[in-house]
Design a protein around this motif. Structure first.
Motif, PDB file in Angstrom:
ATOM      1  N   LYS A  88      87.533 109.869 -21.842  1.00 51.30           N
ATOM      2  CA  LYS A  88      88.893 109.847 -22.397  1.00 51.30           C
ATOM      3  C   LYS A  88      89.352 111.259 -22.770  1.00 51.30           C
ATOM      4  CE  LYS A  88      90.244 106.341 -25.061  1.00 51.30           C
ATOM      5  NZ  LYS A  88      91.577 105.769 -24.869  1.00 51.30           N
ATOM      6  N   VAL A  89      88.466 112.030 -23.381  1.00 54.14           N
ATOM      7  CA  VAL A  89      88.786 113.410 -23.757  1.00 54.14           C
ATOM      8  C   VAL A  89      89.004 114.262 -22.508  1.00 54.14           C
ATOM      9  CG1 VAL A  89      87.908 115.507 -24.882  1.00 54.14           C
ATOM     10  CG2 VAL A  89      87.597 113.279 -25.980  1.00 54.14           C
ATOM     11  N   ASN A 107      94.906 116.044 -18.105  1.00 50.31           N
ATOM     12  CA  ASN A 107      96.197 115.377 -17.927  1.00 50.31           C
ATOM     13  C   ASN A 107      96.177 114.410 -16.742  1.00 50.31           C
ATOM     14  OD1 ASN A 107      98.811 114.771 -18.687  1.00 50.31           O
ATOM     15  ND2 ASN A 107      99.708 116.349 -17.387  1.00 50.31           N
ATOM     16  N   CYS A 108      95.161 113.540 -16.737  1.00 52.24           N
ATOM     17  CA  CYS A 108      95.056 112.542 -15.677  1.00 52.24           C
ATOM     18  C   CYS A 108      94.572 111.232 -16.274  1.00 52.24           C
ATOM     19  CB  CYS A 108      94.103 113.014 -14.574  1.00 52.24           C
ATOM     20  SG  CYS A 108      92.371 113.099 -15.082  1.00 52.24           S
ATOM     21  N   THR A 109      94.682 110.176 -15.502  1.00 49.14           N
ATOM     22  CA  THR A 109      94.160 108.879 -15.921  1.00 49.14           C
ATOM     23  C   THR A 109      92.749 108.726 -15.363  1.00 49.14           C
ATOM     24  OG1 THR A 109      94.907 107.709 -13.951  1.00 49.14           O
ATOM     25  CG2 THR A 109      96.495 107.909 -15.790  1.00 49.14           C
ATOM     26  N   PRO A 110      91.959 107.792 -15.913  1.00 48.76           N
ATOM     27  CA  PRO A 110      90.636 107.550 -15.311  1.00 48.76           C
ATOM     28  C   PRO A 110      90.723 107.166 -13.837  1.00 48.76           C
ATOM     29  CG  PRO A 110      90.747 106.548 -17.483  1.00 48.76           C
ATOM     30  CD  PRO A 110      92.124 107.048 -17.156  1.00 48.76           C
ATOM     31  N   MET A 111      91.766 106.407 -13.468  1.00 44.46           N
ATOM     32  CA  MET A 111      91.948 106.022 -12.064  1.00 44.46           C
ATOM     33  C   MET A 111      92.132 107.282 -11.194  1.00 44.46           C
ATOM     34  SD  MET A 111      91.832 102.681 -11.923  1.00 44.46           S
ATOM     35  CE  MET A 111      92.835 102.002 -10.630  1.00 44.46           C
ATOM     36  N   GLU A 112      92.946 108.211 -11.677  1.00 45.88           N
ATOM     37  CA  GLU A 112      93.153 109.467 -10.934  1.00 45.88           C
ATOM     38  C   GLU A 112      91.884 110.291 -10.902  1.00 45.88           C
ATOM     39  OE1 GLU A 112      97.894 110.208 -11.920  1.00 45.88           O
ATOM     40  OE2 GLU A 112      96.377 110.802 -13.389  1.00 45.88           O
ATOM     41  N   LEU A 113      91.146 110.277 -12.020  1.00 44.80           N
ATOM     42  CA  LEU A 113      89.907 111.059 -12.095  1.00 44.80           C
ATOM     43  C   LEU A 113      88.929 110.637 -11.008  1.00 44.80           C
ATOM     44  CD1 LEU A 113      88.052 113.058 -13.699  1.00 44.80           C
ATOM     45  CD2 LEU A 113      87.351 111.090 -15.076  1.00 44.80           C
ATOM     46  N   TYR A 114      88.835 109.329 -10.779  1.00 43.09           N
ATOM     47  CA  TYR A 114      87.863 108.816  -9.799  1.00 43.09           C
ATOM     48  C   TYR A 114      88.466 108.590  -8.412  1.00 43.09           C
ATOM     49  CZ  TYR A 114      84.803 108.392 -13.777  1.00 43.09           C
ATOM     50  OH  TYR A 114      84.031 108.687 -14.882  1.00 43.09           O
ATOM     51  N   GLY A 115      89.727 109.043  -8.206  1.00 43.81           N
ATOM     52  CA  GLY A 115      90.339 108.996  -6.889  1.00 43.81           C
ATOM     53  C   GLY A 115      90.802 107.624  -6.434  1.00 43.81           C
ATOM     54  N   LYS A 161      96.438 112.271 -29.276  1.00 42.39           N
ATOM     55  CA  LYS A 161      95.998 113.576 -28.800  1.00 42.39           C
ATOM     56  C   LYS A 161      94.540 113.854 -29.160  1.00 42.39           C
ATOM     57  CE  LYS A 161      97.776 115.787 -32.949  1.00 42.39           C
ATOM     58  NZ  LYS A 161      98.541 116.836 -33.536  1.00 42.39           N
ATOM     59  N   PHE A 162      93.976 114.829 -28.483  1.00 39.96           N
ATOM     60  CA  PHE A 162      92.652 115.375 -28.744  1.00 39.96           C
ATOM     61  C   PHE A 162      92.796 116.892 -28.799  1.00 39.96           C
ATOM     62  CE2 PHE A 162      91.521 111.346 -26.673  1.00 39.96           C
ATOM     63  CZ  PHE A 162      90.514 110.891 -27.506  1.00 39.96           C
ATOM     64  N   PRO A 163      91.959 117.655 -29.414  1.00 43.65           N
ATOM     65  CA  PRO A 163      90.745 117.225 -30.095  1.00 43.65           C
ATOM     66  C   PRO A 163      90.988 116.644 -31.491  1.00 43.65           C
ATOM     67  CG  PRO A 163      90.888 119.600 -30.206  1.00 43.65           C
ATOM     68  CD  PRO A 163      92.042 119.123 -29.354  1.00 43.65           C
ATOM     69  N   GLU A 164      92.075 117.058 -32.163  1.00 45.08           N
ATOM     70  CA  GLU A 164      92.345 116.459 -33.463  1.00 45.08           C
ATOM     71  C   GLU A 164      92.720 115.001 -33.268  1.00 45.08           C
ATOM     72  OE1 GLU A 164      95.436 116.604 -37.242  1.00 45.08           O
ATOM     73  OE2 GLU A 164      95.709 118.024 -35.609  1.00 45.08           O
ATOM     74  N   ILE A 165      92.122 114.131 -34.053  1.00 44.07           N
ATOM     75  CA  ILE A 165      92.425 112.705 -33.985  1.00 44.07           C
ATOM     76  C   ILE A 165      93.578 112.420 -34.940  1.00 44.07           C
ATOM     77  CG2 ILE A 165      91.512 110.383 -34.305  1.00 44.07           C
ATOM     78  CD1 ILE A 165      90.184 112.014 -32.005  1.00 44.07           C
ATOM     79  N   ASP A 166      94.617 111.801 -34.427  1.00 39.29           N
ATOM     80  CA  ASP A 166      95.797 111.473 -35.225  1.00 39.29           C
ATOM     81  C   ASP A 166      95.555 110.149 -35.941  1.00 39.29           C
ATOM     82  OD1 ASP A 166      98.261 110.757 -36.249  1.00 39.29           O
ATOM     83  OD2 ASP A 166      99.371 111.195 -34.416  1.00 39.29           O
ATOM     84  N   ILE A 167      95.210 110.225 -37.222  1.00 44.97           N
ATOM     85  CA  ILE A 167      94.865 109.034 -37.985  1.00 44.97           C
ATOM     86  C   ILE A 167      96.051 108.070 -38.086  1.00 44.97           C
ATOM     87  CG2 ILE A 167      95.359 110.048 -40.250  1.00 44.97           C
ATOM     88  CD1 ILE A 167      92.507 107.565 -39.421  1.00 44.97           C
TER      89      ILE A 167
END
Length: 197
Positions: free
Chosen positions: A180-181, A187-195, A24-30
């Motif tokens: 990534k953030v 709530n999407c993937t990079p593939m979805e982000l760029y269509g 998750k973001f913004p807190e990074i789960d160590i």
């Protein structure tokens, strides 16, 4: 090792780890990050003290090299144990894990002022990434502490080093984490982000 910390190397090492982070973001789960490394085990001071039959405080303040934590490293077979003081508060333990991971990733074999500064740099960039603080317009110690769930001293250190940390991040690493953030928040993937899907 030289007498000058290599902040560029330490900063980008943290972002290289974050590239594979799927938490998750913004807190990074160590803990999510530590699970990525099957060659790293964790052992609390309580457990270590019990194994050798001494009180926790005796282990923490007489046996351990630090009251917060340390790493037992076997570089020949790439195995590590991070010992941590489980009596410390959550934010201290979180920083200890990130700091010790920095020592491991940066392959430190000595515990000196240079390796400590590099591990601190790695930890703050791992736990409080600049693209996140920029994206959320974090400015104050309180903003950092709440958003990243870190201690106020760490938040102050992040703010104090923000410009230098931003300077050292490669454009490639900055953009990867920024994307990534954004994808996490949208709530999407990079593939979805760029269509592409």
């Amino acid at each position: 090792m030289t007498d000058c910390p290599d902040y560029k190397r330490a900063t980008n090492a943290a972002y290289n780890v974050l590239q594979n982070y799927d938490g998750k973001f913004p807190e990074i789960d160590i803990f999510n990050i530590l699970k990525m490394f099957n060659n790293i085990k964790l052992c609390s001071y309580s457990r270590a003290a019990e194994k050798i039959g001494i009180p926790h405080n005796e282990f923490a303040y007489q046996y351990a090299s630090s009251e917060h934590g340390f790493t037992a490293a076997k570089y020949s077979n790439n195995r590590f144990i991070i010992y941590y003081n489980d009596w410390k508060d959550e934010t201290t333990v979180k920083f200890t894990f990130a700091h010790e991971l920095g020592h491991i990733i940066l392959r430190h074999t000595e515990d000196n002022h240079v390796s400590k500064k590099e591990a601190d740099c790695f930890a703050r960039n791992l736990l409080c990434p600049v693209p996140v603080s920029n994206g959320f317009n974090l400015e104050t110690i309180s903003d950092y502490a709440k958003c990243f769930r870190v201690s106020e001293p760490m938040a102050a250190a992040c703010i104090g080093n923000r410009k230098s940390d931003e300077y050292y991040i490669t454009t490639h690493n900055y953009n990867l984490i920024d994307e990534k953030v954004y994808c996490y928040m949208a709530n999407c993937t990079p593939m979805e982000l760029y269509g592409y899907v």
